[in-house]
Design a protein around this motif. Structure first.
Motif, mmCIF file in Angstrom:
data_model
loop_
_atom_site.group_PDB
_atom_site.id
_atom_site.type_symbol
_atom_site.label_atom_id
_atom_site.label_comp_id
_atom_site.label_asym_id
_atom_site.label_seq_id
_atom_site.Cartn_x
_atom_site.Cartn_y
_atom_site.Cartn_z
ATOM 1 N N ALA A 108 49.002 38.794 50.107
ATOM 2 C CA ALA A 108 47.855 39.386 50.791
ATOM 3 C C ALA A 108 47.524 38.539 52.003
ATOM 4 C CB ALA A 108 46.646 39.446 49.854
ATOM 5 N N VAL A 109 46.983 39.189 53.022
ATOM 6 C CA VAL A 109 46.461 38.490 54.204
ATOM 7 C C VAL A 109 44.997 38.882 54.329
ATOM 8 C CG1 VAL A 109 46.574 38.336 56.720
ATOM 9 C CG2 VAL A 109 48.681 38.527 55.386
ATOM 10 N N VAL A 110 44.116 37.897 54.329
ATOM 11 C CA VAL A 110 42.683 38.205 54.452
ATOM 12 C C VAL A 110 42.012 37.210 55.395
ATOM 13 C CG1 VAL A 110 42.260 39.304 52.207
ATOM 14 C CG2 VAL A 110 42.190 36.807 52.396
ATOM 15 N N ALA A 111 40.846 37.619 55.904
ATOM 16 C CA ALA A 111 39.980 36.688 56.623
ATOM 17 C C ALA A 111 39.330 35.784 55.571
ATOM 18 C CB ALA A 111 38.917 37.460 57.384
ATOM 19 N N GLU A 112 38.959 34.571 55.977
ATOM 20 C CA GLU A 112 38.383 33.628 55.026
ATOM 21 C C GLU A 112 37.137 34.212 54.333
ATOM 22 O OE1 GLU A 112 37.217 29.825 56.673
ATOM 23 O OE2 GLU A 112 37.764 28.837 54.795
ATOM 24 N N ARG A 113 36.340 34.965 55.085
ATOM 25 C CA ARG A 113 35.109 35.527 54.489
ATOM 26 C C ARG A 113 35.423 36.556 53.402
ATOM 27 N NH1 ARG A 113 35.698 37.772 59.377
ATOM 28 N NH2 ARG A 113 36.105 40.014 59.394
ATOM 29 N N ASP A 114 36.639 37.134 53.427
ATOM 30 C CA ASP A 114 37.001 38.145 52.424
ATOM 31 C C ASP A 114 37.723 37.551 51.218
ATOM 32 O OD1 ASP A 114 35.886 40.136 54.008
ATOM 33 O OD2 ASP A 114 37.776 40.460 55.099
ATOM 34 N N LEU A 115 37.933 36.230 51.249
ATOM 35 C CA LEU A 115 38.645 35.590 50.138
ATOM 36 C C LEU A 115 37.934 35.777 48.794
ATOM 37 C CD1 LEU A 115 40.190 32.076 50.930
ATOM 38 C CD2 LEU A 115 41.257 33.987 49.745
ATOM 39 N N PRO A 116 36.586 35.620 48.733
ATOM 40 C CA PRO A 116 35.930 35.787 47.433
ATOM 41 C C PRO A 116 36.166 37.177 46.826
ATOM 42 C CG PRO A 116 34.449 34.698 48.980
ATOM 43 C CD PRO A 116 35.640 35.152 49.775
ATOM 44 N N GLU A 117 36.165 38.206 47.691
ATOM 45 C CA GLU A 117 36.390 39.561 47.184
ATOM 46 C C GLU A 117 37.827 39.710 46.671
ATOM 47 O OE1 GLU A 117 35.342 42.614 50.042
ATOM 48 O OE2 GLU A 117 36.533 44.065 48.890
ATOM 49 N N LEU A 118 38.773 39.174 47.452
ATOM 50 C CA LEU A 118 40.172 39.220 47.009
ATOM 51 C C LEU A 118 40.330 38.465 45.691
ATOM 52 C CD1 LEU A 118 43.178 39.996 47.951
ATOM 53 C CD2 LEU A 118 43.366 37.570 48.507
ATOM 54 N N TYR A 119 39.704 37.305 45.636
ATOM 55 C CA TYR A 119 39.783 36.492 44.417
ATOM 56 C C TYR A 119 39.256 37.278 43.219
ATOM 57 C CZ TYR A 119 39.608 32.767 41.097
ATOM 58 O OH TYR A 119 39.833 32.028 39.963
ATOM 59 N N ALA A 120 38.094 37.882 43.398
ATOM 60 C CA ALA A 120 37.464 38.620 42.287
ATOM 61 C C ALA A 120 38.345 39.769 41.809
ATOM 62 C CB ALA A 120 36.098 39.144 42.728
ATOM 63 N N SER A 121 38.997 40.454 42.768
ATOM 64 C CA SER A 121 39.741 41.648 42.361
ATOM 65 C C SER A 121 41.113 41.320 41.785
ATOM 66 C CB SER A 121 39.866 42.616 43.534
ATOM 67 O OG SER A 121 40.786 42.110 44.478
ATOM 68 N N ARG A 122 41.711 40.199 42.212
ATOM 69 C CA ARG A 122 43.100 39.953 41.789
ATOM 70 C C ARG A 122 43.314 38.774 40.858
ATOM 71 N NH1 ARG A 122 47.351 41.103 46.621
ATOM 72 N NH2 ARG A 122 46.315 42.922 47.482
ATOM 73 N N TYR A 123 42.443 37.753 40.957
ATOM 74 C CA TYR A 123 42.808 36.506 40.287
ATOM 75 C C TYR A 123 41.763 35.981 39.298
ATOM 76 C CZ TYR A 123 45.976 36.707 44.300
ATOM 77 O OH TYR A 123 46.890 37.117 45.223
ATOM 78 N N ALA A 124 40.521 36.468 39.387
ATOM 79 C CA ALA A 124 39.419 35.899 38.590
ATOM 80 C C ALA A 124 39.542 36.217 37.106
ATOM 81 C CB ALA A 124 38.093 36.427 39.122
ATOM 82 N N SER A 125 38.873 35.428 36.281
ATOM 83 C CA SER A 125 38.838 35.711 34.834
ATOM 84 C C SER A 125 38.352 37.134 34.583
ATOM 85 C CB SER A 125 37.932 34.741 34.085
ATOM 86 O OG SER A 125 37.399 33.760 34.898
ATOM 87 N N GLY A 126 37.449 37.627 35.422
ATOM 88 C CA GLY A 126 36.896 38.963 35.186
ATOM 89 C C GLY A 126 37.602 40.075 35.932
ATOM 90 N N ARG A 127 38.776 39.817 36.482
ATOM 91 C CA ARG A 127 39.451 40.830 37.317
ATOM 92 C C ARG A 127 39.825 42.068 36.507
ATOM 93 N NH1 ARG A 127 42.907 37.394 35.293
ATOM 94 N NH2 ARG A 127 45.049 38.008 34.789
ATOM 95 N N PRO A 128 39.790 43.247 37.177
ATOM 96 C CA PRO A 128 40.156 44.461 36.439
ATOM 97 C C PRO A 128 41.661 44.566 36.152
ATOM 98 C CG PRO A 128 39.579 44.993 38.735
ATOM 99 C CD PRO A 128 39.271 43.532 38.531
ATOM 100 N N PHE A 129 42.483 44.121 37.095
ATOM 101 C CA PHE A 129 43.935 44.224 36.897
ATOM 102 C C PHE A 129 44.413 43.011 36.121
ATOM 103 C CE2 PHE A 129 43.040 46.997 40.324
ATOM 104 C CZ PHE A 129 43.930 48.039 40.167
#
Lengths: 493, 493
Positions: A108-129
């Protein structure tokens, strides 16, 4: 992602982050979301895979699949790829940087400000996928080999390497089907329903009729397919937990004129009911009527002798009992089925069985095939054949027995009588006072995905299936969770 | 696999082994085939990823994707996985060992005696499956991110995470199409031909007719689709290098009764010819006739304003100009197209546009979708949007200009006039004395895959296309190879 082999594995899937160690290569990146989520974050100036390996050793992380590399630089992205990191993220400061980073091919390529959203959706303990034990009737859990095969080299479908792949898949499918060399199999890109419709359109001559067995959603879908294709239909309807009665089919064949083919679902995924397709096919064979069988959720797992059976068209898909990925489907055709094709004009370009078979004869395909799904199916068939077709079927028989035990222990009796049950799907009544959505969500939180009922059964039953790469231990662990969920719902806090 | 960015990369693809360093973990395995092929083989007793990393450092190999791990033990396979090795092979001494090893999920499980064959087919310098510059009109080269997305977590299509994926893909497709919120897009599993047929079946009311523009293989396929679906067709035929004449279409609409829709291919992949679909659509809009456009090989790259254009159905696929993998296809539907659906009875279950759209309205899908192809498309659309839709189109315009230069330099004039050429496909006459098969094979040996002509053009032309993740430098390098191949064939040794 490891195999679904134990309660511990499943608990980890349900709760863990995707990445334990994030390594920022080069200029600093704000990784607060990962830190807040309990992941370790380290920074390195050295933009090499060896730097990544050293950081892994330093932090005691030995699995590259659980390492993430983040970088503002194309060289950092490349180092992450060379290290085999499970996640590689490029952070772009603007459009020009984005173009450079996309060329380095991070995930993925993101702006730094969008990293938390990317993190939440793909990598976090609570991610849906996230990996979960799929107890739905396919797509099922697949092995890492199968998934990696789908991600293989890009190839052109008019080249020898594709022809080799397709020939190999067909040859292995015919081996799993245990049929003679006079059978053919046509591969298409689509779902099992596409293969069903293609088979049905090929089987009935103009002016003739189809006798369709309807005792579930998929039988009814065969009826709708014939209907919409302009094929006259005689419906033989049964209750959704009652297998077709061969004598009644024989009697209809005797009383109804112009029946050209019988269409029947082998395994009604609606309920987990098996129809006696071998018996029905034998009757049809004796009176010269073709037989179309929907084997989408049975092929490879249920016992069924095809050769000489009277079955002429058997439609299947890649993503259920064969443990491949969704996207490829196929139709086996008997010698008598092949003869029939000559007398049935094509009523579709995309769903034209004769066209696919003609293509194969000249080592070609009529349309761009779903190459990744075929490559995945090839790998899945390798796994199946390494174990052996018969051993694969026996494994599912044992697994289904465990599932039955687990359900009975939880006080659940499948709605289909034991002698008519498949090896993969169980429909059980929802106990009084239990809300399906709440039950589903509670089990999902613990890593298990169950499946709702269909049609009129939607509010009365739920389904638990056992396709895919999972071990009986996991079904037992699921049973414990199920009983705990029942207890919690019955006595609300 | 790095991006196709230079002549050196391509030369490496054409000649290199897939794996430079093989590491045998645990008991010894005979790796003669790899040694003979020039690969390094080392043996380790330590069954850990760190052992693999140490061996990589020792041997100076810094790319885990070019490392293979071979083991007779499940723990060895697991260590290979943890190290992120590009190849992981299990060696089984018998059926029981095979079962154990398959459970550890290597890329392949083989008996030791079958290792040379596996090596030759998958890893050797001479292997058939290898990265090459695909100059065919799709499937095209895709990024590592796109391929990895296809190999993501197994999910069930009835769960929220799938709904999120599908919504995301649809939202991004509508952004790339630059249409208003009153447009819809239906996703299906299949090839672009499946989407074409689905669109066509949805556009024509019973008793009405379709006017089909035929100036290539794909226009002729639209004609066949309508024909087989029982739709009466008026064929407007043009030469294969002549775009449709809008005035002639207008005239036919004036003279022919009961025309309910015009069907036209935007980009005839047969030749690289663009049809003036915007002009044709404007004429149709003014007389209330629906317009079905095959945008399979144009969408995302050619300039085309959809909103308000008169185009009502635009069919596309995932694996060409969008740079996703094959397996997913879709149809954009205008507000007027949506109205039409209510008046057209479904003539197929699988190719039923209204059914897919109805499913989406309730966040559902009618049939098991090709989830990996959708996940890959999602990643491809992220890459496209990170660059920008307009910048993506401009990039292709510049790339096509380079391709034209390269072809002219090689003495080849595309058979389509410059003003009607697409941004992706060029058909050029095969020079006198040049054998297509020999030319193809020679270029393929150097890492470039060209494409034959179709139909009556098969013996007269060949095609060179520029879809996918490739840089103009590579087209220039291809040009050099092409000229060398011509020179070699013209003056045989």
């Amino acid at each position: 992602m490891a195999r679904a082999d134990s309660a511990e594995t499943v608990a980890g899937w349900a709760a863990d982050r995707a990445v334990d160690l994030w390594i920022v290569l080069g200029p600093s990146v704000q990784m607060g979301a990962a830190v807040d989520d309990g992941a370790t974050v380290v920074a390195l100036d050295e933009l090499t895979s060896f730097g990544v390996f050293d950081a892994m050793r330093e932090e005691g992380v030995d699995d590259a699949r659980r390492v993430g590399v983040v970088s503002r630089l194309a060289e950092g992205v490349e180092a992450g790829r060379r290290a085999g990191a499970g996640a590689v993220v490029g952070v772009a400061d603007g459009p020009q940087a984005a173009v450079q980073l996309v060329a380095a091919e991070p995930d993925a390529v993101v702006a730094e400000r969008d990293l938390p959203e990317l993190y939440a959706s793909r990598y976090a303990s609570g991610r849906p996928f996230r990996p979960r034990v799929l107890l739905n009737p396919g797509p099922a859990l697949t092995s890492e080999a199968v998934k990696r095969a789908a991600a293989g080299v890009d190839i052109c479908h008019r080249e020898t390497e594709f022809t080799l792949l397709e020939q190999r898949v067909r040859e292995k499918l015919l081996r799993v089907a245990e049929v003679g060399s006079d059978w053919r199999v046509a591969l298409m890109s689509g779902s099992g329903t596409g293969a069903d419709e293609m088979a049905l359109r090929a089987a009935i001559r103009p002016g003739k009729r189809a006798l369709v067995v309807v005792n579930g959603v998929y039988g009814d879908r065969l009826r709708a397919m014939a209907d919409r294709a302009g094929i006259a239909v005689i419906v033989y309807e049964r209750g959704w937990t009652e297998p077709a009665d061969t004598a009644e089919v024989a009697s209809l064949l005797g009383s109804e004129a112009n029946v050209d083919a019988v269409a029947v679902v082998h395994h009604e995924t609606t309920t987990g009911l098996l129809n006696p397709v071998a018996d029905i096919a034998a009757v049809c064979r004796d009176v010269g009527v073709r037989v179309v069988v929907d084997g989408v959720s049975s092929f490879g797992v249920e016992e069924l002798v095809l050769d000489g059976s009277g079955i002429d068209f058997l439609s299947c898909s890649s993503n259920k009992c064969l443990q491949g990925l969704p996207g490829a489907a196929f139709v086996f055709v008997s010698p008598a089925g092949l003869e029939r094709l000559a007398d049935v004009p094509s009523t579709s370009v995309y769903l034209d069985l004769a066209g696919y078979l003609a293509g194969e004869t000249r080592n070609s395909v009529p349309f761009t095939p779903a190459i990744p799904a075929l490559a995945a199916l090839d790998a899945a068939l390798d796994e199946l054949l390494a174990i052996g077709s018969s051993a694969h079927r026996q494994r599912y028989a044992r697994r289904a027995a465990v599932l039955d035990e687990v359900l009975v222990h939880a006080g659940l009796e499948p709605i289909v009588a034991a002698e008519h049950r498949s090896r993969t799907v169980r429909s059980v009544p929802l106990p009084a006072g239990i809300d399906y959505a709440a039950l589903h969500d509670e089990l999902k939180r613990h890593g298990y995905v169950i499946y709702a009922g269909q049609g009129p059964l939607a509010t009365e039953i739920f389904r638990v299936c056992c396709m895919g790469t999972l071990e009986p231990e996991v079904l037992r662990a699921f049973g414990d969770r199920l009983e705990a969920a029942f207890a919690a719902q019955a006595v609300p806090a």
